[in-house]
Design a protein around this motif. Sequence first.
Motif, PDB file in Angstrom:
ATOM      1  N   TYR A  73      46.815  44.658  23.200  1.00  0.00           N
ATOM      2  CA  TYR A  73      47.142  44.311  24.587  1.00  0.00           C
ATOM      3  C   TYR A  73      48.641  44.288  24.872  1.00  0.00           C
ATOM      4  O   TYR A  73      49.051  44.053  26.009  1.00  0.00           O
ATOM      5  CB  TYR A  73      46.510  42.958  24.935  1.00  0.00           C
ATOM      6  N   MET A  76      52.505  40.101  26.256  1.00  0.00           N
ATOM      7  CA  MET A  76      51.889  39.368  27.359  1.00  0.00           C
ATOM      8  C   MET A  76      52.684  38.111  27.677  1.00  0.00           C
ATOM      9  O   MET A  76      53.106  37.393  26.777  1.00  0.00           O
ATOM     10  CB  MET A  76      50.446  38.998  27.014  1.00  0.00           C
ATOM     11  N   GLU A  91      51.020  37.416  33.906  1.00  0.00           N
ATOM     12  CA  GLU A  91      50.980  38.798  34.399  1.00  0.00           C
ATOM     13  C   GLU A  91      49.653  39.419  33.989  1.00  0.00           C
ATOM     14  O   GLU A  91      49.429  39.736  32.822  1.00  0.00           O
ATOM     15  CB  GLU A  91      52.164  39.583  33.830  1.00  0.00           C
ATOM     16  N   ASN A  93      47.600  41.986  33.274  1.00  0.00           N
ATOM     17  CA  ASN A  93      47.574  43.420  32.986  1.00  0.00           C
ATOM     18  C   ASN A  93      46.431  43.767  32.037  1.00  0.00           C
ATOM     19  O   ASN A  93      46.492  44.736  31.292  1.00  0.00           O
ATOM     20  CB  ASN A  93      48.915  43.864  32.395  1.00  0.00           C
ATOM     21  N   THR A 101      38.283  43.261  38.099  1.00  0.00           N
ATOM     22  CA  THR A 101      39.627  42.875  37.680  1.00  0.00           C
ATOM     23  C   THR A 101      39.627  41.396  37.301  1.00  0.00           C
ATOM     24  O   THR A 101      39.165  40.540  38.064  1.00  0.00           O
ATOM     25  CB  THR A 101      40.636  43.096  38.817  1.00  0.00           C
TER      26      THR A 101
END
Length: 212
Positions: A73, A76, A91, A93, A101
């Motif tokens: 990932y 982060m 954030e 993402n 989402t």
Amino acid sequence: MFFTLVWVIILILCHMGIRADAVTALILIILWWAITITVCEITLRHDEKKRRQREKEYREKYISDLIIEDATYGKMHFEKDSFRNCVELVEMNLPKFRNDTIDELIINDYDENKKDIYFRGLDYLYSNAEKISDELCDMVKECYESEDINISIEDIKNQISISYIDISLNDKDECIIELCGYINNDISDHIAEHGITAYINCTAGKFEYYSG
């Protein structure tokens, strides 16, 4: 409560006074409402100012930034809450879960030494996205049928929305993920009101589903 009661009694007396002197009573009623609205507005602004101040003080005392890096990932940005003893992704993402989402991800009792357990559990969650989605739909359909609501699996798939991931470790250091969402429809029932949850033991490979 006492002053509120007095305030209401004054309004009642003003309305009763219309019969005796309509003009004076009307002026008093308008004045009453003007004062009431002004006081309410001042009170709301004062409460909002206090709320923002409390939030600022809380953040200054308990919230700090934390950067966590993972091979899957990447880097982060989290916020660490030392009072609640958790970290929250700032954030967002993350990859989509199915077509949804993710709006919020929290890791409870975060331990840097166990970082790999959390994120490999997240890998397991994403690798089982279709299975979880299908089984959530089956669970929701059963709930609807128990309430004599006729709806197809395809409609349920289109209406399910997943938005929240909560990660923790149990006493065996097994990764537990709660995946939460809701049914986005116009049917007034307990599913729409309370949402849906998938409870996954990513280490043991166990899945449980709940509505409510």
